[in-house]
Motif scaffolding. Structure first.
Motif, PDB file in Angstrom:
ATOM      1  N   ASP A 196       1.805  -8.648  -1.856  1.00 45.27           N
ATOM      2  CA  ASP A 196       3.192  -8.709  -1.874  1.00 45.27           C
ATOM      3  C   ASP A 196       3.834  -7.907  -2.891  1.00 45.27           C
ATOM      4  OD1 ASP A 196       3.936 -11.280   0.091  1.00 45.27           O
ATOM      5  OD2 ASP A 196       1.778 -11.749  -0.863  1.00 45.27           O
ATOM      6  N   VAL A 197       4.989  -7.493  -2.686  1.00 42.97           N
ATOM      7  CA  VAL A 197       5.924  -6.995  -3.651  1.00 42.97           C
ATOM      8  C   VAL A 197       7.117  -7.420  -3.535  1.00 42.97           C
ATOM      9  CG1 VAL A 197       6.568  -4.757  -2.011  1.00 42.97           C
ATOM     10  CG2 VAL A 197       6.728  -4.651  -4.534  1.00 42.97           C
ATOM     11  N   LEU A 198       7.872  -7.596  -4.665  1.00 41.63           N
ATOM     12  CA  LEU A 198       9.124  -8.051  -4.737  1.00 41.63           C
ATOM     13  C   LEU A 198      10.117  -7.015  -5.398  1.00 41.63           C
ATOM     14  CD1 LEU A 198      11.407 -10.411  -4.764  1.00 41.63           C
ATOM     15  CD2 LEU A 198      10.623 -10.829  -7.079  1.00 41.63           C
ATOM     16  N   GLU A 199      10.978  -6.526  -4.600  1.00 40.06           N
ATOM     17  CA  GLU A 199      12.240  -5.632  -4.859  1.00 40.06           C
ATOM     18  C   GLU A 199      13.207  -6.342  -5.607  1.00 40.06           C
ATOM     19  OE1 GLU A 199      15.247  -2.073  -3.787  1.00 40.06           O
ATOM     20  OE2 GLU A 199      13.816  -2.743  -2.422  1.00 40.06           O
ATOM     21  N   ASP A 250      14.041 -12.340   7.120  1.00 39.67           N
ATOM     22  CA  ASP A 250      13.425 -13.422   6.633  1.00 39.67           C
ATOM     23  C   ASP A 250      12.762 -13.533   5.178  1.00 39.67           C
ATOM     24  OD1 ASP A 250      11.503 -11.985   7.516  1.00 39.67           O
ATOM     25  OD2 ASP A 250      10.364 -13.860   8.501  1.00 39.67           O
ATOM     26  N   ARG A 251      12.912 -12.318   4.591  1.00 41.00           N
ATOM     27  CA  ARG A 251      12.259 -12.021   3.394  1.00 41.00           C
ATOM     28  C   ARG A 251      13.098 -11.742   2.110  1.00 41.00           C
ATOM     29  NH1 ARG A 251       8.959  -9.706   6.556  1.00 41.00           N
ATOM     30  NH2 ARG A 251       9.074  -7.737   5.451  1.00 41.00           N
ATOM     31  N   ILE A 252      14.528 -11.816   2.430  1.00 41.79           N
ATOM     32  CA  ILE A 252      15.556 -11.668   1.586  1.00 41.79           C
ATOM     33  C   ILE A 252      16.054 -12.850   0.820  1.00 41.79           C
ATOM     34  CG2 ILE A 252      18.074 -10.716   1.305  1.00 41.79           C
ATOM     35  CD1 ILE A 252      17.665  -9.319   4.037  1.00 41.79           C
ATOM     36  N   THR A 270       6.753  -6.735   2.119  1.00 43.91           N
ATOM     37  CA  THR A 270       7.996  -6.544   0.816  1.00 43.91           C
ATOM     38  C   THR A 270       8.745  -7.913   0.946  1.00 43.91           C
ATOM     39  OG1 THR A 270       7.852  -4.068   1.319  1.00 43.91           O
ATOM     40  CG2 THR A 270       9.950  -5.099   0.220  1.00 43.91           C
ATOM     41  N   HIS A 271       9.574  -7.973  -0.165  1.00 43.04           N
ATOM     42  CA  HIS A 271      10.285  -9.254  -0.197  1.00 43.04           C
ATOM     43  C   HIS A 271      11.353  -8.745  -1.210  1.00 43.04           C
ATOM     44  CE1 HIS A 271       7.328 -12.430   0.735  1.00 43.04           C
ATOM     45  NE2 HIS A 271       6.590 -11.624   0.247  1.00 43.04           N
ATOM     46  N   VAL A 272      12.849  -9.065  -0.922  1.00 43.14           N
ATOM     47  CA  VAL A 272      13.685  -8.609  -1.823  1.00 43.14           C
ATOM     48  C   VAL A 272      14.552  -9.765  -2.390  1.00 43.14           C
ATOM     49  CG1 VAL A 272      13.962  -6.261  -0.914  1.00 43.14           C
ATOM     50  CG2 VAL A 272      15.551  -8.058  -0.109  1.00 43.14           C
ATOM     51  N   ILE A 273      15.188  -9.608  -3.654  1.00 49.83           N
ATOM     52  CA  ILE A 273      15.952 -10.563  -4.234  1.00 49.83           C
ATOM     53  C   ILE A 273      17.181 -10.053  -4.762  1.00 49.83           C
ATOM     54  CG2 ILE A 273      14.756 -10.538  -6.600  1.00 49.83           C
ATOM     55  CD1 ILE A 273      15.186 -13.734  -6.786  1.00 49.83           C
ATOM     56  N   VAL A 324       8.522 -18.858  -3.414  1.00 47.09           N
ATOM     57  CA  VAL A 324       8.129 -17.928  -2.208  1.00 47.09           C
ATOM     58  C   VAL A 324       6.708 -17.508  -2.475  1.00 47.09           C
ATOM     59  CG1 VAL A 324       8.600 -15.530  -1.712  1.00 47.09           C
ATOM     60  CG2 VAL A 324      10.474 -17.005  -2.513  1.00 47.09           C
ATOM     61  N   PHE A 325       6.232 -17.189  -3.737  1.00 49.07           N
ATOM     62  CA  PHE A 325       4.713 -16.642  -3.781  1.00 49.07           C
ATOM     63  C   PHE A 325       3.600 -17.748  -4.024  1.00 49.07           C
ATOM     64  CE2 PHE A 325       7.504 -13.199  -4.641  1.00 49.07           C
ATOM     65  CZ  PHE A 325       7.175 -12.476  -3.790  1.00 49.07           C
TER      66      PHE A 325
END
Length: 262
Positions: free
Chosen positions: A38-41, A82-84, A60-63, A97-98
């Motif tokens: 997983d990567v979080l931007e 669904d990953r925002i 990919t997840h974004v915050i 989340v993780f």
């Protein structure tokens, strides 16, 4: 391509939208994808970097705290919806989340909170094997600098105790909307294979922060609050200024203090 005018950069959020596709691609390509799924931007804005991450074999997840950007992403990147995470990275509990899974961090960070983003990453170091991001150039240079340099400081020592830091490239103001007043710099942090310190880690943070609070003074003077024994203060290491000590010497110093206190 969606109209770029849909999200207005907000000054209070420190937003400067990157508009250069090749730089976005280079930042996305800077992470190895090894050791995590997983990567979080952080702060994706209109997704210039996000779209290159979505092409990779990684989740990919974004915050993002800006509601306007969130709406834009939901409308333009349907497979991301669904990953925002609509939260403030600095205040949000990422375990929601993780869980315990490792993840990488990436982003074109708002300058006003970039150091805090780095400090939170250091707190979560057991979960973050890799980190790539855009900072104000002088901050990126400081994080990667070595002992003896005028800009070497708290961020340099604490980061390099756990990560190998590499300055990748400089980004001019002209590729952003609105353009910032200074150059930006992209750096890459790769966590060390053995990132557990041989000393008390909380004490290490305290020693480094206290030492650099009065960086012109010798450690004998700047570390007075630790009430160290005269015997220990006679050690030659205390005659040096904090910027002269390498990361390993700071670890050595912490061990000396630990044994002195106990």
């Amino acid at each position: 391509m969606a109209n770029h005018n849909q999200v207005k950069a907000k000054k209070h959020l420190g937003q400067h939208f990157l508009e250069d596709e090749s730089i976005a691609q280079d930042i996305a390509d800077s992470i190895s994808l090894e050791g995590y799924d997983d990567v979080l931007e952080i702060g994706p804005g209109m997704g210039v970097l996000t779209k290159y991450l979505l092409k990779k074999d990684i989740t990919t997840h974004v915050i993002e705290i800006d509601t306007e950007s969130v709406d834009y992403l939901k409308n333009n990147y349907l497979n991301l919806a669904d990953r925002i995470i609509e939260k403030d990275f600095l205040k949000y509990d990422l375990n929601l989340v993780f869980k315990d899974k490792p993840f990488a961090i990436i982003g074109n960070f708002p300058y006003n909170i970039s150091s805090q983003i780095l400090f939170k990453t250091l707190e979560l170091r057991h979960q973050i094997p890799e980190f790539s991001g855009m900072f104000q150039k002088e901050v990126a240079k400081r994080i990667c600098s070595k002992e003896g340099s005028k800009v070497y400081g708290i961020l340099s020592v604490l980061t390099q105790a756990f990560y190998d830091a590499e300055y990748l490239f400089t980004v001019p103001p002209t590729v952003f909307n609105p353009p910032p007043k200074v150059d930006s710099g992209v750096l890459l942090l790769k966590r060390k294979t053995n990132f557990k310190l041989p000393c008390d880690e909380k004490l290490f943070f305290r020693v480094v922060k206290t030492g650099f609070q009065q960086r012109r003074k010798t450690l004998r003077n700047s570390l007075k609050t630790f009430n160290l024994s005269d015997n220990l203060k006679a050690n030659t290491i205390f005659g040096q200024r904090p910027e002269q000590l390498s990361v390993s010497q700071f670890i050595e110093l912490t061990l000396l203090i630990e044994n002195d206190i106990n």
